[in-house]
Design an enzyme around this catalytic site. Structure first.
Site, mmCIF file in Angstrom:
data_model
loop_
_atom_site.group_PDB
_atom_site.id
_atom_site.type_symbol
_atom_site.label_atom_id
_atom_site.label_comp_id
_atom_site.label_asym_id
_atom_site.label_seq_id
_atom_site.Cartn_x
_atom_site.Cartn_y
_atom_site.Cartn_z
ATOM 1 N N ARG A 81 0.942 -1.366 0.050
ATOM 2 C CA ARG A 81 0.090 -0.006 -0.032
ATOM 3 C C ARG A 81 1.013 1.243 0.120
ATOM 4 N NH1 ARG A 81 -3.219 -3.724 1.900
ATOM 5 N NH2 ARG A 81 -1.350 -4.426 2.819
ATOM 6 N N THR A 82 1.844 1.603 0.748
ATOM 7 C CA THR A 82 2.554 2.384 0.997
ATOM 8 C C THR A 82 3.263 2.829 -0.345
ATOM 9 O OG1 THR A 82 2.728 2.001 3.321
ATOM 10 C CG2 THR A 82 4.302 3.679 2.225
ATOM 11 N N LYS A 129 27.121 -4.415 -4.565
ATOM 12 C CA LYS A 129 28.637 -4.595 -4.464
ATOM 13 C C LYS A 129 29.327 -3.736 -3.477
ATOM 14 C CE LYS A 129 27.739 -3.387 -9.596
ATOM 15 N NZ LYS A 129 27.795 -2.632 -10.264
ATOM 16 N N ARG A 178 11.957 3.456 2.673
ATOM 17 C CA ARG A 178 11.233 2.633 3.538
ATOM 18 C C ARG A 178 12.581 1.727 3.852
ATOM 19 N NH1 ARG A 178 6.111 -0.993 4.468
ATOM 20 N NH2 ARG A 178 5.493 1.053 5.023
ATOM 21 N N HIS A 223 6.349 6.200 11.122
ATOM 22 C CA HIS A 223 5.776 6.087 9.901
ATOM 23 C C HIS A 223 4.714 7.155 9.547
ATOM 24 C CE1 HIS A 223 4.026 4.506 6.165
ATOM 25 N NE2 HIS A 223 3.769 3.149 6.559
HETATM 26 C C1 NCD Z 1 2.436 -1.031 8.175
HETATM 27 C C2 NCD Z 1 4.081 -0.941 8.213
HETATM 28 O O1 NCD Z 1 4.533 -1.334 7.310
HETATM 29 O O2 NCD Z 1 4.503 -0.209 9.268
HETATM 30 N N1 NCD Z 1 2.071 -1.130 7.040
HETATM 31 C C3 NCD Z 1 1.503 0.145 5.957
HETATM 32 O O3 NCD Z 1 2.263 0.847 5.874
HETATM 33 N N2 NCD Z 1 0.326 0.298 5.539
HETATM 34 C C4 NCD Z 1 1.780 -1.960 9.211
HETATM 35 C C5 NCD Z 1 2.450 -3.354 8.983
HETATM 36 O O4 NCD Z 1 3.249 -3.754 8.251
HETATM 37 O O5 NCD Z 1 1.768 -4.104 9.661
#
Ligand code: NCD
Length: 361
Positions: free
Chosen positions: A85-86, A114, A135, A168
């Site tokens: 989703r993100t 590398k 991320r 997040h």
């Molecule tokens: C979350 C995350 O990755 O922190 N999901 C998200 O970004 N929608 C929560 C999760 O992974 O459980």
């Protein structure tokens, strides 16, 4: 104190509030790394802008207008930790504004394989792109990269799309937008009772969202988890410092009837220190089932950052109080709004929306 003028040692030693101030450039959001960067005004403005973008995007004319805003900007999505989703909502959010995209999702296909450092990777991205969304499972990496770029000749902004177990912030923004929309006709988020359930110790979405909720008057937060997975002391101290009232509980069933919003979370077993650690904790009573719907308030909402496992029964999805599918779509709009603010095009969007008659609450 701009980020460029501080050494890494000085910056990393600052309080979260001090860091938050250093991350803006010329009074505008630049790097977006922590929930602490957002106050009530920013949240209200972002929500209104997301709604304007959402309405504009519905018409052919409006969609074309949005597409014409950032065709000269490119975004790099550097996601070395799993995401559906993100990642996709950031892609969609950039595309709504006409940006083009690049991605690295697996360092086994990049020069990090590398032995290239993350600093050099990110500086390389900044040579080709104007925004880096990242991320990583490494806590604090986005912060280090933001400092690195601000001290390079191409200081492009970084958005933290999930760093370690820590924060997040953009998930928390979409959660706030979902709450704003859900309580639009009930006086907004002020005074609401928000119940967080599940793995609150390792769930970074809850850590960021509880900080954002502290901006609202009279909000009561209830953290429901087995002892081993209860929310961190650092978050509770921040809430205390801001005079926010909260409760800790291990009894989910008792928390359901009074909740205005229930925020379910998954057990984050990828962070287990030893194999099977989470499986030894009895989490069976921290699940929301169809039978629980009868005890949920008529106007309450059920949220989940997703992905889910068994803590939110799929049979609940049909209930109108289950807003988690809308919640994820809200992510696209609020992320477009955030990028619009970072690139200084919020005003143009607001003007166009008011010319077109888009009403925001
Ligand atoms: C979350 C995350 O990755 O922190 N999901 C998200 O970004 N929608 C929560 C999760 O992974 O459980």
């Amino acid at each position: 104190m701009p980020l460029r003028d501080v050494s890494w040692e000085e910056f990393s030693g600052l309080s979260l509030d001090g860091k938050a101030r250093a991350l803006n450039s010329k009074g505008r959001l630049f790097h977006v790394l922590y929930a602490q960067q957002f106050g009530r005004k920013e949240l209200d403005d972002l929500g209104a802008l997301a709604t304007q973008i959402r309405f504009l995007a519905k018409s052919d004319d409006g969609a074309r207008f949005l597409l014409g805003l950032l065709p000269h900007r490119r975004a790099m999505l550097y996601f070395t930790q799993p995401s559906t989703r993100t990642f996709l909502s950031f892609c969609a959010a950039c595309e709504v504004l006409g940006m083009s995209l690049g991605e690295v999702r697996d360092t086994s296909t990049s020069s990090e394989f590398k032995g290239e450092s993350q600093e050099d990777s990110v500086r390389t991205f900044s040579s080709y792109f104007d925004l880096i969304v990242m991320r990583s499972k490494i806590g604090g990496l986005a912060e280090r990269m933001a400092w690195t770029l601000s001290n390079s000749e191409r200081p492009v902004p970084i958005i933290n799309a999930g760093s370690g177990r820590d924060q997040h912030p953009t998930q928390a923004l979409l959660d706030i937008y979902t709450l704003q929309r859900s309580f639009e006709r009930r006086g907004g988020i002020d005074g609401k009772r928000i119940v967080f359930v599940g793995d609150l110790a390792r769930g970074r979405t809850v850590r960021s969202l509880s900080c954002l909720l502290a901006n609202y008057r009279g909000v009561r937060m209830v953290f429901v988890a087995p002892d081993q997975l209860q929310i961190g002391r650092d978050i509770l101290e921040q809430l205390e410092a801001r005079g926010v009232s909260y409760e800790l509980s291990a009894d989910f069933a008792a928390a359901i009837p009074d909740a205005d919003a229930i925020y379910m979370t998954r057990i984050q077993d990828e962070w287990d220190k030893e194999q099977g650690e989470s499986a030894r904790i009895d989490t069976s009573s921290y699940c929301f089932t169809e039978a629980d719907l009868a005890r949920l308030g008529k106007e309450a909402v059920l949220m989940h950052p997703m992905p889910r496992r068994n803590e939110m029964a799929a049979g609940v999805d049909r209930d109108p109080r289950a807003v988690y599918w809308r919640q994820m779509r809200n992510g696209m709009w609020i992320r477009s709004a955030l990028i619009a603010v970072q690139f200084g095009i919020a005003e143009v969007i607001r003007n166009r929306a008011s010319e077109t008659g888009v009403k925001v609450p």
